[in-house]
Write a protein that holds these residues in place. Structure first.
Motif, short mmCIF file in Angstrom:
data_model
loop_
_atom_site.label_atom_id
_atom_site.label_comp_id
_atom_site.label_asym_id
_atom_site.label_seq_id
_atom_site.Cartn_x
_atom_site.Cartn_y
_atom_site.Cartn_z
N PHE A 180 0.82 -1.21 0.00
CA PHE A 180 0.00 0.00 0.00
C PHE A 180 0.86 1.27 0.00
CE2 PHE A 180 0.76 -0.98 4.44
CZ PHE A 180 1.00 0.26 5.02
N LEU A 181 2.13 1.13 0.41
CA LEU A 181 3.02 2.29 0.41
C LEU A 181 3.31 2.78 -1.01
CD1 LEU A 181 5.64 1.34 3.17
CD2 LEU A 181 3.80 3.04 3.33
N TRP A 182 3.20 1.88 -1.99
CA TRP A 182 3.44 2.29 -3.38
C TRP A 182 2.36 3.28 -3.83
CZ3 TRP A 182 8.00 1.79 -5.28
CH2 TRP A 182 8.80 0.69 -4.98
N THR A 183 1.14 3.14 -3.31
CA THR A 183 0.08 4.09 -3.67
C THR A 183 0.44 5.48 -3.16
OG1 THR A 183 -1.62 2.37 -3.59
CG2 THR A 183 -2.36 4.65 -3.39
N TYR A 184 0.90 5.55 -1.92
CA TYR A 184 1.33 6.84 -1.39
C TYR A 184 2.52 7.39 -2.18
CZ TYR A 184 -1.53 6.29 2.87
OH TYR A 184 -2.57 6.17 3.76
N ALA A 185 3.43 6.50 -2.55
CA ALA A 185 4.63 6.92 -3.26
C ALA A 185 4.30 7.61 -4.59
CB ALA A 185 5.55 5.73 -3.51
N ALA A 186 3.26 7.12 -5.27
CA ALA A 186 2.88 7.70 -6.56
C ALA A 186 2.44 9.15 -6.43
CB ALA A 186 1.76 6.87 -7.19
N HIS A 187 1.98 9.54 -5.25
CA HIS A 187 1.45 10.89 -5.05
C HIS A 187 2.30 11.77 -4.14
CE1 HIS A 187 -2.45 9.78 -6.89
NE2 HIS A 187 -2.23 8.60 -6.32
N LEU A 188 2.99 11.18 -3.18
CA LEU A 188 3.66 11.96 -2.15
C LEU A 188 5.19 11.95 -2.24
CD1 LEU A 188 1.56 10.83 0.97
CD2 LEU A 188 1.10 12.75 -0.58
N ASP A 217 -4.24 17.00 -3.60
CA ASP A 217 -4.50 17.73 -2.36
C ASP A 217 -5.95 18.14 -2.26
OD1 ASP A 217 -1.29 19.44 -2.35
OD2 ASP A 217 -1.91 17.49 -1.56
N ASP A 218 -6.55 18.52 -3.41
CA ASP A 218 -7.95 18.89 -3.39
C ASP A 218 -8.82 17.70 -3.03
OD1 ASP A 218 -7.33 21.44 -4.09
OD2 ASP A 218 -7.64 21.15 -6.25
N VAL A 219 -8.43 16.52 -3.51
CA VAL A 219 -9.21 15.33 -3.22
C VAL A 219 -9.08 14.94 -1.76
CG1 VAL A 219 -9.45 12.87 -3.73
CG2 VAL A 219 -9.05 14.49 -5.58
N ILE A 220 -7.85 15.08 -1.24
CA ILE A 220 -7.60 14.62 0.12
C ILE A 220 -8.28 15.49 1.16
CG2 ILE A 220 -5.78 14.35 1.86
CD1 ILE A 220 -3.93 13.47 -0.34
N GLU A 221 -8.19 16.82 0.99
CA GLU A 221 -8.70 17.72 2.00
C GLU A 221 -10.16 18.06 1.71
OE1 GLU A 221 -7.17 18.46 4.61
OE2 GLU A 221 -5.24 17.58 4.05
N LYS A 238 -7.78 5.20 0.01
CA LYS A 238 -8.76 4.73 -0.97
C LYS A 238 -8.95 5.78 -2.06
CE LYS A 238 -13.44 2.83 -1.39
NZ LYS A 238 -14.68 2.47 -0.65
N GLU A 239 -8.98 7.05 -1.68
CA GLU A 239 -9.14 8.12 -2.66
C GLU A 239 -7.96 8.16 -3.63
OE1 GLU A 239 -9.59 11.53 -0.18
OE2 GLU A 239 -11.78 11.34 -0.07
N LEU A 240 -6.76 7.97 -3.08
CA LEU A 240 -5.58 7.97 -3.94
C LEU A 240 -5.59 6.78 -4.89
CD1 LEU A 240 -2.78 8.99 -1.39
CD2 LEU A 240 -3.94 10.44 -3.06
N GLN A 241 -6.05 5.65 -4.40
CA GLN A 241 -6.14 4.45 -5.25
C GLN A 241 -7.11 4.66 -6.40
OE1 GLN A 241 -7.19 1.62 -2.19
NE2 GLN A 241 -5.07 0.95 -1.90
N GLU A 242 -8.20 5.39 -6.13
CA GLU A 242 -9.22 5.62 -7.16
C GLU A 242 -8.74 6.58 -8.23
OE1 GLU A 242 -12.56 6.92 -4.91
OE2 GLU A 242 -13.15 4.88 -4.31
#
Length: 375
Positions: A180-188, A217-221, A238-242
């Motif tokens: 799941f860290l790879w999902t974060y890596a793609a964005h952060l 950032d708009d999606v997250i906040e 989940k939002e980042l995955q989508e």
């Protein structure tokens, strides 16, 4: 005839100052006088492994800073830098012939401690010592914030970014153990590994990466203008995955300052992190940078109680001025003395330093004979 490479006195002093600051950053946050065992599993502390007491082939063990001084003086120690959630092993069952001098009443074993090959003096995926006498390649070692192993920059499987000392790194092995860290890596994560084309949008060029990050950032906040139902906490992961943005899943990943605050802390993600033993990722005070900052603050407080200044406070005004003038005179003379060596390109030996202070003493005696006063 090739010109011999020389190092100036200024270079030596600057290097010494840099080494002193590095050592201070590691050690100032730990207690050098008291064993850390009574504190339990310390959040982060400087640790050492003693190859004299626990040689390779035996059980791995780690000792705190104070025990490295008091109980293992003269032993062969491996400096482990800092590690999290560790309880000092000194004198427990793993040390068959040694009892801790600072905290002798200890459990036989600290079952929650985590060990690695670092405790036997080898590091990285290549399992080599550091410094390595057989390695002629100049390469920095970088610590993974998850497994806390140290890896050579050339063995990370990625390009090491600039200002790496201000960033955290997770090695490829730890990334793959926690997909799941790879999902974060793609964005952060810090840009480094190629980003695959977006599967749902038909792809975007790398020049649009910053715009896309703004969209993330708009999606997250959640917006304060949304309805109460929409503003309810949702799973950021989940939002980042989508969104569907992907990153090639290879090589170590570097993360910018503040990235931990962007990880999802919903109940589901907290449980996932806990099961993976990664709950510390939600704690920004867990970072080595936070530990070093705490150490610097402690050091500054201690500097506020300088014993020399306290001694001066107890002297009268005349005595204070005499000491200050004497100190300034010696500092000026020492500077001029060393400057001659720097100008002539000569090496300062211990005999030269001894001669300098002998001359100082001789001048003091001459002043005493002439005035009848000593200062």
């Amino acid at each position: 005839m090739c010109e011999e490479q020389t190092v100036s006195l200024v270079d030596v002093l600057e290097e010494d100052l840099e080494l002193e600051e590095e050592a201070s950053a590691v050690l100032a946050g730990s207690d050098s006088d008291h064993c850390s065992y009574p504190q339990g599993y310390v959040k982060r502390q400087a640790l050492y492994a003693c190859s004299t007491c626990t040689p390779k082939g035996g059980e791995a063990a780690g000792v705190c800073l104070a025990c490295s001084y008091k109980c293992h003086e003269g032993h062969d120690l491996f400096e482990l830098y800092t590690k999290r959630n560790f309880r000092c092993d000194c004198g427990n069952r793993k040390f068959t012939e040694l009892q801790c001098k600072l905290s002798p009443d200890k459990d036989e074993v600290n079952s929650l401690n985590k060990y690695s090959h670092n405790f036997f003096g080898v590091y990285c995926t290549c399992s080599r010592p550091y410094p390595d006498p057989d390695d002629q390649v100049e390469d920095e070692m970088i610590q993974c914030v998850v497994c806390e192993d140290w890896l050579h920059g050339r063995h990370l499987g990625c390009v090491v970014p600039d200002c790496v000392e201000l960033q955290e790194m997770i090695c490829e092995s730890c990334m793959n153990k926690n997909p799941f860290l790879w999902t974060y890596a793609a964005h952060l994560a810090v840009p480094g590994a190629p980003v695959q084309e977006n599967e749902e949008r038909g792809g975007e060029s790398s020049t649009n990466l910053s715009n896309r990050e703004g969209l993330v950032d708009d999606v997250i906040e959640p917006s304060c203008k949304r309805s109460r139902e929409e503003a309810e906490p949702t799973c950021r992961l989940k939002e980042l995955q989508e969104i569907g943005q992907k990153r090639i899943q290879s090589g170590a990943v570097f993360w910018p300052s503040g990235w931990r605050a962007k990880l999802c802390s919903c109940n589901t993600c907290q449980e996932r992190l806990c099961e993976a033993g990664l709950s510390f990722l939600l704690d920004e005070s867990d970072t080595v940078l936070a530990y070093e900052k705490k150490g610097k603050n402690n050091e500054q407080k201690q500097e506020g109680h300088d014993p020399l200044m306290s001694a001066l406070d107890n002297l009268n005004r005349v005595q204070q001025l005499e000491i200050i003038h004497g100190y300034n005179d010696m500092k000026t003379e020492l500077k001029d003395f060393l400057q001659r060596f720097a100008t002539e390109g000569k090496v300062v030996t211990s005999d030269d330093i001894r001669q300098f202070f002998e001359q100082q003493q001789s001048r003091k005696r001459q002043r005493v004979d002439a005035t009848g006063h000593f200062y």
